[in-house]
Design a protein around this motif. Structure first.
Motif, PDB file in Angstrom:
ATOM      1  N   ASP A   1       0.829  -1.206   0.000  1.00  0.00           N
ATOM      2  CA  ASP A   1       0.000   0.000   0.000  1.00  0.00           C
ATOM      3  C   ASP A   1       0.868   1.262   0.000  1.00  0.00           C
ATOM      4  OD1 ASP A   1      -2.022  -1.838   0.319  1.00  0.00           O
ATOM      5  OD2 ASP A   1      -2.611  -1.176   2.321  1.00  0.00           O
ATOM      6  N   GLY A   2       0.448   2.249  -0.775  1.00  0.00           N
ATOM      7  CA  GLY A   2       1.040   3.576  -0.728  1.00  0.00           C
ATOM      8  C   GLY A   2       2.505   3.678  -1.091  1.00  0.00           C
ATOM      9  N   CYS A   3       3.003   2.809  -1.940  1.00  0.00           N
ATOM     10  CA  CYS A   3       4.445   2.810  -2.226  1.00  0.00           C
ATOM     11  C   CYS A   3       4.852   3.662  -3.428  1.00  0.00           C
ATOM     12  CB  CYS A   3       4.962   1.385  -2.379  1.00  0.00           C
ATOM     13  SG  CYS A   3       4.277   0.494  -3.772  1.00  0.00           S
ATOM     14  N   PHE A   4       3.901   4.181  -4.201  1.00  0.00           N
ATOM     15  CA  PHE A   4       4.228   4.983  -5.379  1.00  0.00           C
ATOM     16  C   PHE A   4       3.772   6.426  -5.203  1.00  0.00           C
ATOM     17  CE2 PHE A   4       3.869   0.637  -6.989  1.00  0.00           C
ATOM     18  CZ  PHE A   4       5.101   0.507  -7.612  1.00  0.00           C
TER      19      PHE A   4
ATOM     20  N   GLU B   1      -6.734  -1.064  -7.265  1.00  0.00           N
ATOM     21  CA  GLU B   1      -5.339  -1.389  -6.971  1.00  0.00           C
ATOM     22  C   GLU B   1      -4.439  -0.162  -7.143  1.00  0.00           C
ATOM     23  OE1 GLU B   1      -3.320  -4.757  -6.206  1.00  0.00           O
ATOM     24  OE2 GLU B   1      -5.033  -4.025  -5.059  1.00  0.00           O
ATOM     25  N   LEU B   2      -4.676   0.604  -8.198  1.00  0.00           N
ATOM     26  CA  LEU B   2      -3.852   1.788  -8.431  1.00  0.00           C
ATOM     27  C   LEU B   2      -4.006   2.804  -7.305  1.00  0.00           C
ATOM     28  CD1 LEU B   2      -4.407   2.158 -12.272  1.00  0.00           C
ATOM     29  CD2 LEU B   2      -2.304   1.420 -11.110  1.00  0.00           C
TER      30      LEU B   2
ATOM     31  N   LEU C   1      -1.063   3.987  -4.499  1.00  0.00           N
ATOM     32  CA  LEU C   1      -0.713   5.405  -4.581  1.00  0.00           C
ATOM     33  C   LEU C   1      -0.524   5.955  -3.169  1.00  0.00           C
ATOM     34  CD1 LEU C   1      -0.345   7.889  -6.449  1.00  0.00           C
ATOM     35  CD2 LEU C   1      -2.808   8.321  -6.166  1.00  0.00           C
ATOM     36  N   ALA C   2       0.600   6.609  -2.959  1.00  0.00           N
ATOM     37  CA  ALA C   2       0.910   7.173  -1.646  1.00  0.00           C
ATOM     38  C   ALA C   2       0.021   8.377  -1.351  1.00  0.00           C
ATOM     39  CB  ALA C   2       2.375   7.607  -1.609  1.00  0.00           C
TER      40      ALA C   2
END
Length: 185
Positions: free
Chosen positions: A90-93, A114-115, A119-120
């Motif tokens: 979770d939240g890694c990009f 999922e996107l 998304l951070a």
């Protein structure tokens, strides 16, 4: 099974030509620190031009042949994955890009969920799709249907509704045949 994109991989970038790096840098609010995910990114045609503006770029795609072309580009990592089941926490990009790919995702709602999951907070997601309301795009949709590509071109209203079901809101920008949905988390 060989997909359409496996067959197109050797000529894909020649067919589409280079992206406009200034446009994408503006849309994605680059440069920034962190990781950019190019979901359904194929050869990394667009994200490859952004590699120097982020700490890292990851291209995710189901086509191994397309990803091989992305992998050899400097600054790009490649992960074979269905966008509806991303193998990331979770939240890694900090930034996510989806260019001309949403209509190829078999499970569009699951892919958008999922996107937004990966998304951070404070991150930005930019989705570019062809505007199905335009007559030439309707012809393209018919052509892809005849080629049995399994494409489903959502309207901008449908994209916004799917995004809203993910708990975020999107801003629309139209540009010729393209429509872009920008999500800030």
């Amino acid at each position: 099974m060989v997909s359409h994109f496996d067959l197109l991989a050797p000529v894909y970038e020649k067919l589409l030509g280079p992206p406009d790096p200034r446009l994408w840098a503006e849309l994605l609010r680059l440069p920034c620190t962190g990781i950019l995910l190019d979901a359904g990114g194929g050869t990394g045609r667009v994200s490859g031009a952004m590699a120097s503006l982020v700490d890292q770029v990851v291209v995710s795609d189901v086509s191994r042949h397309m990803l091989r072309r992305a992998y050899v580009k400097k600054g790009l990592g490649a992960v074979q994955s269905d966008v509806a089941t991303l193998p990331f926490p979770d939240g890694c990009f900090q930034r996510i890009l989806v260019v001309d790919a949403l209509h190829h995702f078999p499970r569009q709602q699951a892919a958008l969920a999922e996107l937004t999951r990966v998304l951070a907070p404070g991150g930005r997601l930019v989705i570019e799709e062809f505007d199905i309301a335009r007559l030439p795009v309707k012809a393209l949709a018919l052509f892809e249907r005849l080629l049995l590509m399994g494409s489903r071109f959502p309207s901008v209203e449908q994209i916004l509704a799917m995004i809203k079901r993910c708990g975020v809101r999107g801003e629309i920008r139209r540009d010729g045949m393209a429509v872009r949905v920008i999500v800030d988390k």
